[in-house]
Enzyme design. Structure first.
Site, PDB file in Angstrom:
ATOM      1  N   LYS A  18      -6.828  -4.141   8.422  1.00 25.66           N
ATOM      2  CA  LYS A  18      -6.238  -3.182   9.657  1.00 25.66           C
ATOM      3  C   LYS A  18      -6.975  -1.923   9.759  1.00 25.66           C
ATOM      4  CE  LYS A  18      -1.743  -3.337   8.625  1.00 25.66           C
ATOM      5  NZ  LYS A  18      -1.827  -4.204   7.572  1.00 25.66           N
ATOM      6  N   ARG A  93       6.981  -2.822  11.532  1.00 27.26           N
ATOM      7  CA  ARG A  93       6.708  -3.632  10.402  1.00 27.26           C
ATOM      8  C   ARG A  93       7.965  -4.438  10.048  1.00 27.26           C
ATOM      9  NH1 ARG A  93       2.618  -0.661   7.257  1.00 27.26           N
ATOM     10  NH2 ARG A  93       2.182  -1.826   5.222  1.00 27.26           N
ATOM     11  N   ARG A 132     -10.086  -2.819  -3.349  1.00 27.26           N
ATOM     12  CA  ARG A 132     -10.257  -1.741  -2.382  1.00 27.26           C
ATOM     13  C   ARG A 132     -10.162  -0.453  -3.219  1.00 27.26           C
ATOM     14  NH1 ARG A 132      -5.824  -1.543   2.447  1.00 27.26           N
ATOM     15  NH2 ARG A 132      -4.472  -1.132   0.597  1.00 27.26           N
TER      16      ARG A 132
HETATM   17  P1  AMP Z   1      -0.091   1.003   4.566  1.00 23.52           P
HETATM   18  O1  AMP Z   1      -1.144   1.862   4.285  1.00 23.52           O
HETATM   19  O2  AMP Z   1       0.141   0.651   5.919  1.00 23.52           O
HETATM   20  O3  AMP Z   1      -0.319  -0.395   3.527  1.00 23.52           O
HETATM   21  O4  AMP Z   1       1.426   1.480   3.889  1.00 23.52           O
HETATM   22  C1  AMP Z   1       1.368   1.754   2.682  1.00 23.52           C
HETATM   23  C2  AMP Z   1       3.017   2.060   2.489  1.00 23.52           C
HETATM   24  O5  AMP Z   1       3.537   3.027   3.295  1.00 23.52           O
HETATM   25  C3  AMP Z   1       3.801   0.670   2.702  1.00 23.52           C
HETATM   26  O6  AMP Z   1       3.797  -0.085   1.665  1.00 23.52           O
HETATM   27  C4  AMP Z   1       5.253   1.259   2.879  1.00 23.52           C
HETATM   28  O7  AMP Z   1       5.998   1.683   1.541  1.00 23.52           O
HETATM   29  C5  AMP Z   1       4.764   2.515   3.965  1.00 23.52           C
HETATM   30  N1  AMP Z   1       4.777   2.087   5.166  1.00 23.52           N
HETATM   31  C6  AMP Z   1       3.707   2.230   6.092  1.00 23.52           C
HETATM   32  N2  AMP Z   1       4.193   2.000   7.264  1.00 23.52           N
HETATM   33  C7  AMP Z   1       5.525   1.472   7.332  1.00 23.52           C
HETATM   34  C8  AMP Z   1       6.364   1.157   8.170  1.00 23.52           C
HETATM   35  N3  AMP Z   1       5.888   0.947   9.638  1.00 23.52           N
HETATM   36  N4  AMP Z   1       7.482   1.049   7.842  1.00 23.52           N
HETATM   37  C9  AMP Z   1       7.977   1.113   6.800  1.00 23.52           C
HETATM   38  N5  AMP Z   1       7.115   1.541   5.600  1.00 23.52           N
HETATM   39  C10 AMP Z   1       5.981   1.729   6.008  1.00 23.52           C
END
Ligand code: AMP
Length: 223
Positions: A18, A93, A132
């Site tokens: 993404k 999410r 990664r």
């Molecule tokens: P990501 O970089 O999108 O994988 O996000 C890293 C972490 O941030 C996730 O594992 C969640 O702990 C938190 N996070 C990011 N976006 C959300 C969201 N929309 N809702 C809840 N937690 C989020």
């Protein structure tokens, strides 16, 4: 609407690409990139109240509570660079987040134009996430297997030697993040299908090929 004034969601499991695809799409379309993960990691690094509240959830691979995330996104969408269009990466999410997004846009007379789903199976995701690495200076992202930096351990973009693994990319946390994705985010696939907004794209293969398919899906939604 045209590509430079689209509001879209990039949906898919952690490790589906993404972040990489989001960068390519916003560069192509000239719209704002809203990554909730990036916003949260910055809040943690800056030690803001939001960052302090979010950190323990992120470390465990759990979702940060909806009310915190929804407020953060509402504030971000209100910024000037989002006025014409934006791409949401990592949000919504959960179903409550999707409902809240729909309502906050409706209040402004706006809506989501398309939801792009990147499809990758779980075994591939674990392999991708464990490889990664990102540059601790400005966040360029690499994969030791699929898209390594040109020189071992050195960032192509800035020459830094600080390529690091995210603390939530360790294998045990990765498994939990995938479980959380299937349980809490999975239902959004049917949610947006029912609204007629979902377009699925195969997330395997070359980065540029996937970008081209995503742009094609955006164009067909804009037509
Ligand atoms: P990501 O970089 O999108 O994988 O996000 C890293 C972490 O941030 C996730 O594992 C969640 O702990 C938190 N996070 C990011 N976006 C959300 C969201 N929309 N809702 C809840 N937690 C989020």
């Amino acid at each position: 609407s045209r590509l430079d004034s689209m509001r879209l969601i990039l949906l898919g499991p952690p490790g589906a690409g993404k972040g990489t695809q989001a960068k390519n799409l916003v560069d192509h379309c000239g719209i704002a990139h809203i990554s909730t993960g990036d916003l949260l990691r910055k809040a943690v690094a800056d030690g803001t109240p939001l960052g302090q509240a979010a950190h323990r959830f992120m470390k465990a691979g759990e979702l940060v509570p909806d009310d915190l995330i929804i407020q953060m996104v509402e504030d971000r969408i209100a910024e000037a660079d989002c006025a014409e269009g934006f791409l949401l990466d990592g949000f919504p999410r959960t179903v409550p987040q999707a409902d809240a997004l729909g309502e906050m846009l409706k209040r402004k007379g706006l809506k989501i134009d398309v939801v792009l789903l990147l499809v990758v199976d779980d075994d591939d995701l674990v392999r991708r996430l464990s490889g990664r690495r990102s540059c601790s200076q400005r966040g360029a992202v690499y994969n030791l297997v699929f898209s390594p930096p040109k020189r071992d351990g050195i960032c192509d973009a800035c020459g830094s030697e600080a390529l690091i693994q995210r603390e939530d990319d360790k294998e045990s946390t990765v498994r939990n993040r995938l479980k959380v994705y299937h349980n809490q985010t999975g239902p959004l696939i049917d949610y947006y299908k029912a609204l007629g907004l979902l377009k699925a794209v195969d997330g395997g293969g070359k980065i540029e090929t996937i970008t081209a398919q995503l742009i094609e899906a955006m164009n067909s939604a804009a037509a």
